[in-house]
Design a protein around this motif. Structure first.
Motif, PDB file in Angstrom:
ATOM      1  N   PRO A   1      -1.244 -17.786   5.941  1.00 59.69           N
ATOM      2  CA  PRO A   1      -2.706 -17.889   6.085  1.00 59.69           C
ATOM      3  C   PRO A   1      -3.241 -17.060   7.254  1.00 59.69           C
ATOM      4  O   PRO A   1      -4.322 -16.478   7.167  1.00 59.69           O
ATOM      5  N   ARG A   2      -2.484 -16.992   8.352  1.00 64.16           N
ATOM      6  CA  ARG A   2      -2.928 -16.180   9.500  1.00 64.16           C
ATOM      7  C   ARG A   2      -2.996 -14.710   9.119  1.00 64.16           C
ATOM      8  O   ARG A   2      -3.957 -14.018   9.458  1.00 64.16           O
ATOM      9  N   ARG A   3      -1.968 -14.223   8.410  1.00 63.39           N
ATOM     10  CA  ARG A   3      -1.956 -12.821   7.983  1.00 63.39           C
ATOM     11  C   ARG A   3      -3.107 -12.552   7.015  1.00 63.39           C
ATOM     12  O   ARG A   3      -3.763 -11.520   7.102  1.00 63.39           O
ATOM     13  N   ARG A   4      -3.322 -13.478   6.091  1.00 63.38           N
ATOM     14  CA  ARG A   4      -4.390 -13.322   5.106  1.00 63.38           C
ATOM     15  C   ARG A   4      -5.756 -13.282   5.807  1.00 63.38           C
ATOM     16  O   ARG A   4      -6.617 -12.478   5.467  1.00 63.38           O
ATOM     17  N   ALA A   5      -5.957 -14.148   6.799  1.00 62.96           N
ATOM     18  CA  ALA A   5      -7.223 -14.198   7.528  1.00 62.96           C
ATOM     19  C   ALA A   5      -7.476 -12.899   8.297  1.00 62.96           C
ATOM     20  O   ALA A   5      -8.622 -12.464   8.432  1.00 62.96           O
ATOM     21  N   LYS A   6      -6.412 -12.271   8.781  1.00 68.68           N
ATOM     22  CA  LYS A   6      -6.549 -11.011   9.515  1.00 68.68           C
ATOM     23  C   LYS A   6      -6.627  -9.808   8.577  1.00 68.68           C
ATOM     24  O   LYS A   6      -6.838  -8.690   9.037  1.00 68.68           O
ATOM     25  N   GLY A   7      -6.416 -10.033   7.287  1.00 72.52           N
ATOM     26  CA  GLY A   7      -6.474  -8.931   6.329  1.00 72.52           C
ATOM     27  C   GLY A   7      -5.210  -8.099   6.278  1.00 72.52           C
ATOM     28  O   GLY A   7      -5.219  -6.967   5.808  1.00 72.52           O
ATOM     29  N   ILE A   8      -4.106  -8.646   6.764  1.00 75.01           N
ATOM     30  CA  ILE A   8      -2.829  -7.927   6.763  1.00 75.01           C
ATOM     31  C   ILE A   8      -2.162  -8.140   5.406  1.00 75.01           C
ATOM     32  O   ILE A   8      -1.953  -9.277   4.980  1.00 75.01           O
ATOM     33  N   PRO A   9      -1.820  -7.069   4.706  1.00 77.27           N
ATOM     34  CA  PRO A   9      -1.219  -7.211   3.376  1.00 77.27           C
ATOM     35  C   PRO A   9       0.216  -7.732   3.442  1.00 77.27           C
ATOM     36  O   PRO A   9       0.866  -7.697   4.490  1.00 77.27           O
ATOM     37  N   LYS A  10       0.693  -8.169   2.301  1.00 74.86           N
ATOM     38  CA  LYS A  10       2.067  -8.658   2.203  1.00 74.86           C
ATOM     39  C   LYS A  10       3.032  -7.491   2.406  1.00 74.86           C
ATOM     40  O   LYS A  10       2.831  -6.412   1.835  1.00 74.86           O
ATOM     41  N   PRO A  11       4.077  -7.688   3.203  1.00 73.48           N
ATOM     42  CA  PRO A  11       5.021  -6.601   3.475  1.00 73.48           C
ATOM     43  C   PRO A  11       5.667  -6.022   2.225  1.00 73.48           C
ATOM     44  O   PRO A  11       5.873  -4.816   2.127  1.00 73.48           O
ATOM     45  N   ARG A  12       5.964  -6.857   1.250  1.00 76.40           N
ATOM     46  CA  ARG A  12       6.635  -6.332   0.044  1.00 76.40           C
ATOM     47  C   ARG A  12       5.713  -5.420  -0.760  1.00 76.40           C
ATOM     48  O   ARG A  12       6.179  -4.490  -1.414  1.00 76.40           O
ATOM     49  N   LEU A  13       4.403  -5.649  -0.694  1.00 79.87           N
ATOM     50  CA  LEU A  13       3.468  -4.760  -1.375  1.00 79.87           C
ATOM     51  C   LEU A  13       3.431  -3.389  -0.701  1.00 79.87           C
ATOM     52  O   LEU A  13       3.379  -2.357  -1.370  1.00 79.87           O
ATOM     53  N   LEU A  14       3.472  -3.389   0.627  1.00 80.95           N
ATOM     54  CA  LEU A  14       3.516  -2.118   1.342  1.00 80.95           C
ATOM     55  C   LEU A  14       4.819  -1.376   1.061  1.00 80.95           C
ATOM     56  O   LEU A  14       4.821  -0.160   0.854  1.00 80.95           O
ATOM     57  N   ASP A  15       5.928  -2.111   1.064  1.00 82.62           N
ATOM     58  CA  ASP A  15       7.223  -1.501   0.759  1.00 82.62           C
ATOM     59  C   ASP A  15       7.210  -0.865  -0.625  1.00 82.62           C
ATOM     60  O   ASP A  15       7.705   0.249  -0.812  1.00 82.62           O
ATOM     61  N   ALA A  16       6.645  -1.568  -1.582  1.00 79.78           N
ATOM     62  CA  ALA A  16       6.581  -1.049  -2.951  1.00 79.78           C
ATOM     63  C   ALA A  16       5.714   0.200  -3.011  1.00 79.78           C
ATOM     64  O   ALA A  16       6.059   1.172  -3.706  1.00 79.78           O
ATOM     65  N   ALA A  17       4.601   0.227  -2.287  1.00 78.57           N
ATOM     66  CA  ALA A  17       3.717   1.397  -2.288  1.00 78.57           C
ATOM     67  C   ALA A  17       4.424   2.602  -1.669  1.00 78.57           C
ATOM     68  O   ALA A  17       4.316   3.726  -2.178  1.00 78.57           O
ATOM     69  N   ILE A  18       5.167   2.389  -0.590  1.00 81.51           N
ATOM     70  CA  ILE A  18       5.895   3.488   0.057  1.00 81.51           C
ATOM     71  C   ILE A  18       7.002   3.998  -0.848  1.00 81.51           C
ATOM     72  O   ILE A  18       7.193   5.211  -0.998  1.00 81.51           O
ATOM     73  N   ALA A  19       7.743   3.095  -1.485  1.00 82.61           N
ATOM     74  CA  ALA A  19       8.810   3.512  -2.396  1.00 82.61           C
ATOM     75  C   ALA A  19       8.252   4.276  -3.591  1.00 82.61           C
ATOM     76  O   ALA A  19       8.822   5.298  -4.016  1.00 82.61           O
ATOM     77  N   THR A  20       7.127   3.829  -4.111  1.00 80.66           N
ATOM     78  CA  THR A  20       6.492   4.517  -5.234  1.00 80.66           C
ATOM     79  C   THR A  20       6.029   5.908  -4.815  1.00 80.66           C
ATOM     80  O   THR A  20       6.205   6.880  -5.552  1.00 80.66           O
ATOM     81  N   ALA A  21       5.453   6.011  -3.625  1.00 76.64           N
ATOM     82  CA  ALA A  21       4.996   7.309  -3.123  1.00 76.64           C
ATOM     83  C   ALA A  21       6.173   8.260  -2.956  1.00 76.64           C
ATOM     84  O   ALA A  21       6.097   9.429  -3.353  1.00 76.64           O
TER      85      ALA A  21
ATOM     86  N   MET B   1      -0.874   5.007   0.532  1.00 72.65           N
ATOM     87  CA  MET B   1      -2.175   4.331   0.674  1.00 72.65           C
ATOM     88  C   MET B   1      -2.954   4.383  -0.636  1.00 72.65           C
ATOM     89  O   MET B   1      -3.568   3.394  -1.030  1.00 72.65           O
ATOM     90  N   GLU B   2      -2.927   5.535  -1.305  1.00 73.97           N
ATOM     91  CA  GLU B   2      -3.608   5.638  -2.595  1.00 73.97           C
ATOM     92  C   GLU B   2      -3.028   4.641  -3.592  1.00 73.97           C
ATOM     93  O   GLU B   2      -3.760   3.940  -4.286  1.00 73.97           O
ATOM     94  N   THR B   3      -1.700   4.604  -3.656  1.00 73.91           N
ATOM     95  CA  THR B   3      -1.026   3.682  -4.571  1.00 73.91           C
ATOM     96  C   THR B   3      -1.373   2.234  -4.229  1.00 73.91           C
ATOM     97  O   THR B   3      -1.668   1.428  -5.113  1.00 73.91           O
ATOM     98  N   PHE B   4      -1.348   1.907  -2.950  1.00 74.90           N
ATOM     99  CA  PHE B   4      -1.623   0.552  -2.499  1.00 74.90           C
ATOM    100  C   PHE B   4      -3.053   0.148  -2.846  1.00 74.90           C
ATOM    101  O   PHE B   4      -3.288  -0.931  -3.378  1.00 74.90           O
ATOM    102  N   VAL B   5      -3.998   1.011  -2.581  1.00 70.46           N
ATOM    103  CA  VAL B   5      -5.407   0.702  -2.838  1.00 70.46           C
ATOM    104  C   VAL B   5      -5.673   0.579  -4.343  1.00 70.46           C
ATOM    105  O   VAL B   5      -6.425  -0.289  -4.778  1.00 70.46           O
ATOM    106  N   GLU B   6      -5.051   1.450  -5.146  1.00 69.25           N
ATOM    107  CA  GLU B   6      -5.245   1.386  -6.584  1.00 69.25           C
ATOM    108  C   GLU B   6      -4.792   0.060  -7.180  1.00 69.25           C
ATOM    109  O   GLU B   6      -5.435  -0.499  -8.054  1.00 69.25           O
ATOM    110  N   HIS B   7      -3.679  -0.451  -6.689  1.00 67.43           N
ATOM    111  CA  HIS B   7      -3.095  -1.658  -7.276  1.00 67.43           C
ATOM    112  C   HIS B   7      -3.547  -2.940  -6.595  1.00 67.43           C
ATOM    113  O   HIS B   7      -3.260  -4.021  -7.060  1.00 67.43           O
ATOM    114  N   ARG B   8      -4.226  -2.822  -5.484  1.00 64.23           N
ATOM    115  CA  ARG B   8      -4.678  -4.026  -4.779  1.00 64.23           C
ATOM    116  C   ARG B   8      -6.007  -4.468  -5.338  1.00 64.23           C
ATOM    117  O   ARG B   8      -6.948  -3.693  -5.425  1.00 64.23           O
TER     118      ARG B   8
END
Length: 102
Positions: free
Chosen positions: A39-59, A94-101
């Motif tokens: 909840p603290r991460r969500r309140a600060k707007g910090i995305p889930k680490p696995r989503l970022l990892d997936a976006a970087i791997a896809t890129a 970032m493009e991949t992350f924004v598209e899928h978020r």
């Protein structure tokens, strides 16, 4: 005055914690910390680490495919000289992350 003696209850003496019990306790503690952190991460707007990892791997995968990495490595029989600009990788991620978020 009656002679009453109040004794404190002795601390219960149990068996020492076994290795598996210790591991289970550590896992429960870690899970509880993560539950409190979400909840603290969500309140600060910090995305889930696995989503970022997936976006970087896809890129990385997309840039490798676009750059013909497979054919180059096949031809050279080596990864020598393979390099990616960090700006390209992060920008694509970032493009991949924004598209899928959503």
């Amino acid at each position: 005055m009656p002679d009453e003696v109040y004794l404190d209850d002795p601390e219960p003496v149990g068996a020492p914690e076994t290795g598996s019990a210790c591991i289970a306790r550590e896992r429960r503690d870690a899970a509880e910390r993560k539950r409190a952190e979400r909840p603290r991460r969500r309140a600060k707007g910090i995305p889930k680490p696995r989503l970022l990892d997936a976006a970087i791997a896809t890129a990385f995968s997309d840039l490798s495919r676009q750059g013909g990495l497979r054919d180059r490595v096949k031809k050279q029989k080596s990864y020598e000289g393979v390099a990616y600009a960090l700006a390209d990788l992060v920008g694509h991620a970032m493009e991949t992350f924004v598209e899928h978020r959503v």
